[in-house]
Enzyme design. Structure first.
Site, mmCIF file in Angstrom:
data_model
loop_
_atom_site.group_PDB
_atom_site.id
_atom_site.type_symbol
_atom_site.label_atom_id
_atom_site.label_comp_id
_atom_site.label_asym_id
_atom_site.label_seq_id
_atom_site.Cartn_x
_atom_site.Cartn_y
_atom_site.Cartn_z
ATOM 1 N N TRP A 69 3.138 0.369 -1.964
ATOM 2 C CA TRP A 69 2.868 1.506 -1.086
ATOM 3 C C TRP A 69 4.093 2.400 -1.238
ATOM 4 C CZ3 TRP A 69 5.081 4.052 3.050
ATOM 5 C CH2 TRP A 69 4.228 4.913 3.761
ATOM 6 N N ASN B 46 10.194 -4.794 -1.564
ATOM 7 C CA ASN B 46 9.458 -4.258 -0.414
ATOM 8 C C ASN B 46 10.513 -3.793 0.578
ATOM 9 O OD1 ASN B 46 7.756 -3.860 1.797
ATOM 10 N ND2 ASN B 46 7.598 -6.033 2.261
ATOM 11 N N GLY B 47 10.489 -2.514 0.955
ATOM 12 C CA GLY B 47 11.503 -2.007 1.887
ATOM 13 C C GLY B 47 12.087 -0.697 1.383
ATOM 14 N N GLU C 203 -8.514 7.231 10.546
ATOM 15 C CA GLU C 203 -7.835 6.495 9.482
ATOM 16 C C GLU C 203 -8.768 6.065 8.349
ATOM 17 O OE1 GLU C 203 -5.746 2.864 10.512
ATOM 18 O OE2 GLU C 203 -7.249 2.338 11.982
ATOM 19 N N GLU D 251 -8.370 4.637 20.687
ATOM 20 C CA GLU D 251 -8.595 3.684 19.603
ATOM 21 C C GLU D 251 -9.794 4.108 18.735
ATOM 22 O OE1 GLU D 251 -6.960 1.501 18.221
ATOM 23 O OE2 GLU D 251 -8.363 0.169 17.223
ATOM 24 N N ARG E 266 -1.493 -4.543 1.802
ATOM 25 C CA ARG E 266 -0.157 -4.065 2.173
ATOM 26 C C ARG E 266 0.225 -2.784 1.424
ATOM 27 N NH1 ARG E 266 2.842 -8.222 4.574
ATOM 28 N NH2 ARG E 266 4.726 -7.097 4.072
ATOM 29 N N CYS F 89 3.896 -2.818 0.765
ATOM 30 C CA CYS F 89 4.134 -3.469 -0.515
ATOM 31 C C CYS F 89 3.962 -4.979 -0.378
ATOM 32 C CB CYS F 89 5.522 -3.202 -1.084
ATOM 33 S SG CYS F 89 5.879 -1.481 -1.346
ATOM 34 N N LYS G 221 -1.419 -2.026 5.552
ATOM 35 C CA LYS G 221 -1.682 -2.853 6.725
ATOM 36 C C LYS G 221 -0.415 -3.101 7.554
ATOM 37 C CE LYS G 221 -4.309 -5.615 9.163
ATOM 38 N NZ LYS G 221 -5.220 -4.916 10.077
ATOM 39 N N LYS H 153 -9.600 4.938 14.765
ATOM 40 C CA LYS H 153 -10.448 4.277 13.751
ATOM 41 C C LYS H 153 -11.103 5.325 12.866
ATOM 42 C CE LYS H 153 -9.149 1.239 13.939
ATOM 43 N NZ LYS H 153 -8.189 0.498 14.668
ATOM 44 N N HIS I 160 -8.063 20.928 30.281
ATOM 45 C CA HIS I 160 -6.709 21.467 30.094
ATOM 46 C C HIS I 160 -6.440 21.840 28.637
ATOM 47 C CE1 HIS I 160 -5.722 20.443 34.218
ATOM 48 N NE2 HIS I 160 -6.383 19.321 34.008
HETATM 49 O O1 M6R Z 1 0.826 -5.143 12.737
HETATM 50 P P1 M6R Z 1 0.947 -4.198 13.900
HETATM 51 O O2 M6R Z 1 0.004 -4.500 14.988
HETATM 52 O O3 M6R Z 1 2.362 -4.106 14.399
HETATM 53 O O4 M6R Z 1 0.562 -2.786 13.307
HETATM 54 C C1 M6R Z 1 0.644 -1.644 14.102
HETATM 55 C C2 M6R Z 1 -0.052 -0.477 13.458
HETATM 56 O O5 M6R Z 1 0.519 -0.191 12.216
HETATM 57 C C3 M6R Z 1 -1.547 -0.740 13.249
HETATM 58 O O6 M6R Z 1 -2.174 -1.052 14.455
HETATM 59 C C4 M6R Z 1 -2.220 0.500 12.647
HETATM 60 O O7 M6R Z 1 -2.198 1.560 13.540
HETATM 61 C C5 M6R Z 1 -3.644 0.165 12.210
HETATM 62 N N1 M6R Z 1 -3.901 0.728 10.916
HETATM 63 C C6 M6R Z 1 -4.667 0.694 13.142
HETATM 64 O O8 M6R Z 1 -5.958 0.412 12.724
#
Ligand code: M6R
Length: 612
Positions: free
Chosen positions: A73, A99-100, A492, A485, A27, A2, A607, A489, A508
């Site tokens: 969000w 927000n929260g 997501e 990673e 956000r 948010c 984000k 990517k 395994h």
């Molecule tokens: O702001 P942060 O690095 O603490 O965020 C951590 C994760 O939320 C963030 O890396 C998330 O996994 C991303 N969407 C990955 O691309």
């Protein structure tokens, strides 16, 4: 999660709020709204992106020089017009953006119902709006900030809020606990935002609210106290954000812009920190705590998502070169699992935003147990940066795309510098290898630029595989976290189910997935594990899997064996991480675009995860 904005001053608030919300859409983006105080209190809100709400509000009376706004969000209640913020109190005296999460909202709601309050939404925020209203009407002497203080004293949970009261037309009350809020100080005007980016255009002077701070903004002044009504000293910080950073430039999406920025951002991250003759690494932010790091019994590195993947790479480097035991933890696990920590431990917390709720909770736990806490963080002035004992900024610049790219490579760059500096100080690394690594690190940006020239080729590979349902990513050693990673990517932003695995684990279980429909991305540059990973590729090919291999340039063997290869320049194995992740980012990006996905704002994500 948010985004909150607010404005009070002499200008029209609406355009400022809308522009701010558009910056904060990363956000959360399932609904948006604004509230404006002119003759009356006008609230406009809509399910969907900010632009939809903007179009709706433009046809209404959107005048006024004081207002608040929100991009959501969803936590409590599905995305809908009703659940969008601002949320009004029952009698429309108060309106609140939040927000929260108010954890005890159900109990508070039951109590308010007993006092004849009714509710239109499923949100915890409407409960807060009515709770403020309840206290406001207890006594004629209670003004809006007192009502907010009284309400917040009953609240369990996290909040960043901005509140307007219809009866107090020269005031915004803001408060924070757990969710960030920044106040920008102008001339007879104030700006509010969840981070400094939307404010940067108007003023360079900001106040970052701390937990339990409550600020009362009026055109002619700004008062800061805490929720218990004690005065709080005002700390004004300067921000120096280039507005150009907040622009997509020639790119269609922020994610692509940020992928392309990496040669520059890696360079920015080591600029001034690597001595030109490769003799020394200078990390000014760690100066005071470096003896503690040298003496550490162990180092624990904590993060979430992509930051956790960077942490794994840090573990491999610190153990290999500085010979210190390292543990890597998910912040969400660490904070609850009663870990054994003491003052001989050094805890490194990694976060792009510096506002991730779980990472901050882990920080508070480690601090309470006496550990030295160090931050690796991108957002200047964020809570993590302010609450750690020491830290290193990543200097990647504002990252807007929800999928983290340049922040990851900057985090790995910082971890590499910490590991090498520590190893050199302790004498656990051969001086020649140290100098080679430092020199090669300084050459990474140029090699990154070469990889970006393969974009069209990677796009063609993405076209071939974009209809896949599942994908597997494999790597060994330093490149195992890169496989994780790459898979993150892809999943997501394209919603393709993807798993990252240590290649040695394939037999395994995951090998059962391999058939002629499965793309298997293998990170296979020439390093100590090369022969082993070639065997893994043979095993996949024997089962008709489609191998996309990330290989060292000139590797003709794998060109023959794999279905598709993407070349990266030769580098030291420990630094191949910084190169091999770039094609994986591009691959995910193009696959997502072929699938018609919004890569900057993938569904269900935000984000900054500022709620747990
Ligand atoms: O702001 P942060 O690095 O603490 O965020 C951590 C994760 O939320 C963030 O890396 C998330 O996994 C991303 N969407 C990955 O691309």
């Amino acid at each position: 999660m948010c985004g909150i904005v607010g404005y009070i001053g002499k200008k029209e608030a609406f355009p400022i709020l809308i522009k701010g919300l558009k910056w904060l859409e990363y956000r959360g983006y399932d609904s948006a709204g604004v509230a404006l105080l002119n003759g009356s209190l006008e609230v406009y809100k809509k399910k969907g992106k900010v632009i939809e709400m903007e179009q709706f509000a433009l046809s209404k009376n959107h005048s006024g020089t004081i207002g608040i706004g929100h991009t959501r969000w969803a936590t409590h209640g599905e995305p809908s017009d009703e659940n969008a913020h601002p949320q009004n109190s029952m009698n429309n005296v108060f309106t609140v953006v939040h927000n929260g999460i108010i954890e005890n909202y159900a109990k508070l709601k039951t109590d308010l119902v007993k006092h004849s309050y009714t509710f239109k939404s499923d949100t915890d925020t409407e409960v807060l709006a009515n709770l403020i209203d309840f206290f406001y009407h207890q006594d004629e002497g209670i003004n809006s900030e007192m009502a907010v203080q009284l309400a917040l004293s009953k609240v369990v949970g996290a909040y960043g809020i901005a509140v307007l009261c219809k009866n107090e037309k020269n005031k915004i009350v803001v408060a924070r606990k757990g969710s960030p809020l920044v106040v920008g100080l102008g001339d007879g005007e104030y700006f509010i935002a969840s981070d400094a980016a939307p404010i940067a255009e108007y003023t360079g002077q900001v106040v970052y609210l701390n937990d339990e701070d409550i600020a009362i903004l009026q055109r002619d002044g700004f008062t800061l106290k805490n929720v218990s009504n004690n005065p709080v000293s005002l700390k004004i910080s300067s921000i120096d954000l280039e507005i150009g950073e907040l622009d997509k430039g020639d790119f269609d999406y922020f994610m692509m812009k940020e992928i392309y920025e990496q040669p520059k951002t890696i360079e920015e991250t080591f600029r001034g920190r690597l001595r030109a003759d490769h003799s020394e690494i200078v990390l000014g932010g760690l100066l005071n705590v470096f003896p503690k790091i040298e003496e550490a019994r162990r180092i624990i590195i904590i993060g979430c998502g992509t930051s956790w993947h960077a942490a794994l790479i840090g573990e491999y480097m610190l153990e290999e070169y500085a010979q210190v035991p390292v543990e890597v933890e998910y912040a969400s696990e660490f904070r609850y699992r009663k870990p054994v920590i003491n003052s001989k431990d050094v805890v490194i917390l990694i976060s792009q935003s510096g506002e991730t709720a779980d990472t901050l909770a882990a920080l508070h736990l480690a601090k309470a147990k006496g550990a030295t806490v160090i931050g690796i963080c991108n957002v200047v002035g964020s809570t993590l940066a302010r609450e750690t004992d020491a830290g290193v900024y990543t200097h990647a610049g504002v990252e807007i795309g929800v999928a983290s790219t340049k922040a990851f490579t900057a985090q790995v760059t910082v971890l590499t510098m910490i590991a090498l500096k520590l190893a050199n100080t302790k004498g656990t690394i051969d001086i020649k290898e140290y100098q080679t690594l430092v020199k090669e690190l300084s050459e990474i940006p140029e090699k990154g630029r070469i990889i970006l020239q393969s974009n069209d080729k990677i796009k063609a590979i993405a076209e071939k595989y974009h209809k896949a349902i599942n994908a597997l990513y494999l790597g060994r050693g330093y490149l195992f976290p890169v496989a994780l990673e790459g898979a993150l990517k892809l999943k997501e932003i394209s919603y393709i189910h993807a798993e990252g695995y240590a290649a040695g684990e394939m037999k395994h279980g995951p090998i059962a997935l391999v058939d002629d429909n499965l793309p298997v991305v293998v990170v296979a540059p020439q390093d100590d594990y090369y022969e082993k990973i070639v065997s893994n590729i043979q095993e996949i090919k024997a089962r008709k899997g489609n191998v996309i291999a990330i290989v060292t340039e000139g590797d003709t063997g794998l060109k023959e064996l794999a279905n598709d290869v993407i070349e990266i320049p030769k580098s030291h194995p420990a630094l191949a991480v910084l190169l091999s992740v770039i094609p994986l980012q591009l691959l995910a990006y193009h696959i997502a675009l072929f699938k018609g996905c919004n890569v900057d704002q993938p569904r269900n994500l935000a984000k900054s995860v500022t709620v747990e």
